[in-house]
Write a protein that holds these residues in place. Structure first.
Motif, PDB file in Angstrom:
ATOM      1  N   TYR A 133      -5.652  10.074  -0.055  1.00  6.84           N
ATOM      2  CA  TYR A 133      -5.015   9.855   1.081  1.00  6.84           C
ATOM      3  C   TYR A 133      -5.443  11.318   1.961  1.00  6.84           C
ATOM      4  CZ  TYR A 133      -0.758  12.293   2.888  1.00  6.84           C
ATOM      5  OH  TYR A 133       0.816  12.822   3.891  1.00  6.84           O
ATOM      6  N   LYS A 134      -5.925  12.326   0.705  1.00  9.51           N
ATOM      7  CA  LYS A 134      -6.286  13.617   1.766  1.00  9.51           C
ATOM      8  C   LYS A 134      -7.291  12.890   2.882  1.00  9.51           C
ATOM      9  CE  LYS A 134      -4.824  17.713   1.508  1.00  9.51           C
ATOM     10  NZ  LYS A 134      -4.413  17.566   2.410  1.00  9.51           N
ATOM     11  N   ASN A 135      -8.593  12.673   2.265  1.00  3.54           N
ATOM     12  CA  ASN A 135      -9.197  11.594   2.994  1.00  3.54           C
ATOM     13  C   ASN A 135      -9.071  10.347   4.203  1.00  3.54           C
ATOM     14  OD1 ASN A 135     -12.336  12.163   3.571  1.00  3.54           O
ATOM     15  ND2 ASN A 135     -12.635   9.919   1.942  1.00  3.54           N
ATOM     16  N   ASP A 136      -7.690  10.241   4.347  1.00  4.51           N
ATOM     17  CA  ASP A 136      -7.351   9.126   5.495  1.00  4.51           C
ATOM     18  C   ASP A 136      -7.369   7.397   4.218  1.00  4.51           C
ATOM     19  OD1 ASP A 136      -5.370   8.835   6.728  1.00  4.51           O
ATOM     20  OD2 ASP A 136      -6.873   8.561   8.559  1.00  4.51           O
ATOM     21  N   ASP A 137      -8.265   7.216   3.460  1.00  2.20           N
ATOM     22  CA  ASP A 137      -8.060   6.202   3.090  1.00  2.20           C
ATOM     23  C   ASP A 137      -7.264   5.552   2.357  1.00  2.20           C
ATOM     24  OD1 ASP A 137     -11.227   6.579   3.111  1.00  2.20           O
ATOM     25  OD2 ASP A 137     -11.057   7.320   1.345  1.00  2.20           O
ATOM     26  N   LEU A 138      -6.380   5.597   3.343  1.00  2.00           N
ATOM     27  CA  LEU A 138      -4.574   4.655   3.134  1.00  2.00           C
ATOM     28  C   LEU A 138      -4.816   3.648   2.081  1.00  2.00           C
ATOM     29  CD1 LEU A 138      -2.601   6.484   6.281  1.00  2.00           C
ATOM     30  CD2 LEU A 138      -3.029   7.671   3.887  1.00  2.00           C
ATOM     31  N   ALA A 139      -5.506   2.419   2.581  1.00  2.00           N
ATOM     32  CA  ALA A 139      -5.614   1.558   1.617  1.00  2.00           C
ATOM     33  C   ALA A 139      -6.281   1.297   0.371  1.00  2.00           C
ATOM     34  CB  ALA A 139      -6.637   0.206   2.523  1.00  2.00           C
ATOM     35  N   LEU A 140      -7.196   2.138   0.153  1.00  2.00           N
ATOM     36  CA  LEU A 140      -7.386   3.152  -1.136  1.00  2.00           C
ATOM     37  C   LEU A 140      -6.691   3.551  -2.259  1.00  2.00           C
ATOM     38  CD1 LEU A 140     -11.631   3.930  -0.411  1.00  2.00           C
ATOM     39  CD2 LEU A 140     -10.226   0.851  -1.828  1.00  2.00           C
ATOM     40  N   ALA A 141      -6.024   4.511  -1.881  1.00  4.80           N
ATOM     41  CA  ALA A 141      -4.773   5.007  -1.904  1.00  4.80           C
ATOM     42  C   ALA A 141      -3.541   4.056  -1.953  1.00  4.80           C
ATOM     43  CB  ALA A 141      -3.865   6.426  -1.195  1.00  4.80           C
ATOM     44  N   GLU A 142      -2.550   3.501  -1.552  1.00  8.87           N
ATOM     45  CA  GLU A 142      -2.174   2.091  -2.176  1.00  8.87           C
ATOM     46  C   GLU A 142      -2.582   1.351  -2.862  1.00  8.87           C
ATOM     47  OE1 GLU A 142       0.828  -0.232   0.650  1.00  8.87           O
ATOM     48  OE2 GLU A 142      -0.743   0.025   1.365  1.00  8.87           O
ATOM     49  N   ALA A 143      -3.880   0.889  -2.920  1.00 13.10           N
ATOM     50  CA  ALA A 143      -3.642  -0.004  -4.073  1.00 13.10           C
ATOM     51  C   ALA A 143      -4.006   1.013  -5.512  1.00 13.10           C
ATOM     52  CB  ALA A 143      -5.172  -0.622  -3.917  1.00 13.10           C
ATOM     53  N   THR A 144      -4.120   2.059  -5.942  1.00 15.87           N
ATOM     54  CA  THR A 144      -3.981   2.698  -6.712  1.00 15.87           C
ATOM     55  C   THR A 144      -3.306   2.599  -7.213  1.00 15.87           C
ATOM     56  OG1 THR A 144      -6.617   3.948  -5.810  1.00 15.87           O
ATOM     57  CG2 THR A 144      -5.532   5.046  -7.077  1.00 15.87           C
ATOM     58  N   ASP A 176       7.849   9.871 -10.058  1.00 14.12           N
ATOM     59  CA  ASP A 176       8.188  10.455  -9.185  1.00 14.12           C
ATOM     60  C   ASP A 176       7.479  10.835  -8.450  1.00 14.12           C
ATOM     61  OD1 ASP A 176       7.878  12.969 -10.795  1.00 14.12           O
ATOM     62  OD2 ASP A 176       9.427  14.250  -9.964  1.00 14.12           O
ATOM     63  N   TRP A 177       6.212  11.462  -8.598  1.00 10.35           N
ATOM     64  CA  TRP A 177       5.363  11.878  -7.163  1.00 10.35           C
ATOM     65  C   TRP A 177       4.719  10.713  -7.772  1.00 10.35           C
ATOM     66  CZ3 TRP A 177       0.066  11.549  -7.492  1.00 10.35           C
ATOM     67  CH2 TRP A 177      -0.990  12.112  -6.739  1.00 10.35           C
ATOM     68  N   VAL A 178       4.105   9.729  -8.160  1.00  7.22           N
ATOM     69  CA  VAL A 178       3.819   8.383  -7.475  1.00  7.22           C
ATOM     70  C   VAL A 178       4.631   7.457  -6.081  1.00  7.22           C
ATOM     71  CG1 VAL A 178       2.599   6.446  -8.042  1.00  7.22           C
ATOM     72  CG2 VAL A 178       1.814   8.145  -9.634  1.00  7.22           C
ATOM     73  N   VAL A 179       5.794   7.551  -6.413  1.00  7.68           N
ATOM     74  CA  VAL A 179       6.587   7.208  -5.865  1.00  7.68           C
ATOM     75  C   VAL A 179       6.673   7.472  -4.503  1.00  7.68           C
ATOM     76  CG1 VAL A 179       8.831   6.652  -5.030  1.00  7.68           C
ATOM     77  CG2 VAL A 179       8.037   6.136  -7.036  1.00  7.68           C
ATOM     78  N   TYR A 180       6.331   9.105  -4.586  1.00 12.97           N
ATOM     79  CA  TYR A 180       6.537  10.007  -3.221  1.00 12.97           C
ATOM     80  C   TYR A 180       5.017   9.705  -2.382  1.00 12.97           C
ATOM     81  CZ  TYR A 180       6.087  14.132  -1.057  1.00 12.97           C
ATOM     82  OH  TYR A 180       5.859  15.592   0.254  1.00 12.97           O
ATOM     83  N   MET A 181       3.937   9.538  -2.960  1.00 14.01           N
ATOM     84  CA  MET A 181       2.829   9.483  -2.145  1.00 14.01           C
ATOM     85  C   MET A 181       2.979   8.379  -1.742  1.00 14.01           C
ATOM     86  SD  MET A 181       1.192  12.742  -2.524  1.00 14.01           S
ATOM     87  CE  MET A 181      -0.440  11.164  -1.895  1.00 14.01           C
ATOM     88  N   ARG A 182       3.859   7.450  -2.587  1.00 16.39           N
ATOM     89  CA  ARG A 182       3.532   5.982  -1.877  1.00 16.39           C
ATOM     90  C   ARG A 182       4.612   6.010  -0.507  1.00 16.39           C
ATOM     91  NH1 ARG A 182       5.687   0.897  -2.221  1.00 16.39           N
ATOM     92  NH2 ARG A 182       4.560  -1.188  -2.469  1.00 16.39           N
ATOM     93  N   GLY A 183       5.536   6.558  -0.283  1.00 19.02           N
ATOM     94  CA  GLY A 183       6.122   6.956   1.199  1.00 19.02           C
ATOM     95  C   GLY A 183       4.750   7.961   1.639  1.00 19.02           C
ATOM     96  N   LEU A 184       4.291   9.010   1.386  1.00 19.81           N
ATOM     97  CA  LEU A 184       3.597   9.678   1.973  1.00 19.81           C
ATOM     98  C   LEU A 184       2.023   8.625   2.562  1.00 19.81           C
ATOM     99  CD1 LEU A 184       3.228  12.894   0.649  1.00 19.81           C
ATOM    100  CD2 LEU A 184       4.148  12.331   1.986  1.00 19.81           C
ATOM    101  N   VAL A 185       1.359   7.533   1.929  1.00 18.61           N
ATOM    102  CA  VAL A 185       1.238   6.653   2.143  1.00 18.61           C
ATOM    103  C   VAL A 185       1.318   5.379   3.907  1.00 18.61           C
ATOM    104  CG1 VAL A 185      -0.443   4.766   1.710  1.00 18.61           C
ATOM    105  CG2 VAL A 185      -0.346   6.856   0.353  1.00 18.61           C
ATOM    106  N   HIS A 186       2.695   5.371   3.250  1.00 19.66           N
ATOM    107  CA  HIS A 186       3.037   4.641   4.311  1.00 19.66           C
ATOM    108  C   HIS A 186       3.352   5.478   5.579  1.00 19.66           C
ATOM    109  CE1 HIS A 186       4.260   1.157   1.183  1.00 19.66           C
ATOM    110  NE2 HIS A 186       2.900   0.895   1.765  1.00 19.66           N
ATOM    111  N   MET A 187       3.566   6.601   5.248  1.00 16.78           N
ATOM    112  CA  MET A 187       4.190   7.231   6.837  1.00 16.78           C
ATOM    113  C   MET A 187       2.191   7.418   7.520  1.00 16.78           C
ATOM    114  SD  MET A 187       6.721  10.222   6.063  1.00 16.78           S
ATOM    115  CE  MET A 187       6.989  10.949   7.680  1.00 16.78           C
TER     116      MET A 187
END
Length: 241
Positions: free
Chosen positions: A78-89, A104-115
């Motif tokens: 996510y921090k490296n802007d590899d959003l497709a890989l972040a979502e897949a992980t 809860d953190w994983v769901v939160y991060m999913r929201g951040l990735v989609h944003m």
């Protein structure tokens, strides 16, 4: 079809690990690899951290650090802007650990990735607002944050998720307003009315909902529908711009 193929390749690459990283990352014990990866994360050296974490994930997929490695990879991607890989992980982690203590953190991060996927680099650079952009990632992010609030109302990420939902709601409402305006300019009056009604139904407490009233009034007038036009005039009087 090409998009599906690319997604499959990304997921396969993630699950298999990065073979090139295995060649450059030293074959240290997992504890040493993880310690080094954490040090790189703390320094914000995302690429190096990702290389070490991917090596760990590939070489020791069921090791003592497996869960934390995947969580760290989500963050580093996510921090490296590899959003497709972040979502897949994230999707992989949620499948394998549906009741994890960090869910809860994983769901939160999913929201951040989609944003993040809703952003446009060119628009960011030029500071352009494009309300007509496809809002599908924003819709997904909104659903992610709503899921977080429903399942984990006491999560430490709940307050931030709620605030982000407000911003996303305005983003989605502005998209509907842009679509209604497009139909007005095309003189597609019925389609314009449908968009305005959907906007006022789904996002009634937004500025976009109020801004859609004059558009809806014009469409009704063009269609010769005096009764709904009069109701809309009264709504405009009660909700002045």
């Amino acid at each position: 079809m090409k998009r599906l193929t690319l997604t499959a390749l990304l997921a396969a690459s993630l699950l298999a690990g990065c073979s090139s990283n295995d060649q450059v990352v030293q074959d240290d014990p997992p504890s040493k690899l993880y310690q080094d990866a954490e040090a790189q994360l703390n320094q914000g050296a995302w690429i190096t951290a990702i290389e070490k974490l991917e090596a760990l994930d590939s070489r020791y997929p069921f090791g003592a650090y497996s869960d934390q490695v995947q969580l760290d990879l989500i963050y580093a991607y996510y921090k490296n802007d590899d959003l497709a890989l972040a979502e897949a992980t994230i999707d992989r982690f949620m499948r394998m650990h549906p009741a994890h203590s960090e869910s809860d953190w994983v769901v939160y991060m999913r929201g951040l990735v989609h944003m993040g996927q809703d952003r446009s680099l060119i628009h960011d650079i030029l500071r352009m607002e494009r309300d007509d952009r496809d809002p599908q990632p924003a819709r997904k992010a909104f659903a992610d944050f709503r899921r977080l609030l429903e399942r984990y109302p006491n999560s430490e990420y709940a307050a931030d998720a709620k605030a982000r939902m407000t911003a996303l709601k305005n983003r989605l409402a502005n998209y509907e307003l842009a679509a209604a305006d497009y139909y007005i300019r095309r003189e597609a009056w019925v389609a314009a009315v449908n968009r305005c009604q959907a906007l006022q139904r789904d996002f009634p407490d937004t500025e976009a909902a109020r801004a859609s009233l004059p558009l809806m009034l014009k469409a009704y007038e063009k269609l010769g529908l005096e009764e709904p036009a009069e109701r809309t005039r009264k709504l405009i009087a009660k909700n002045p711009a």
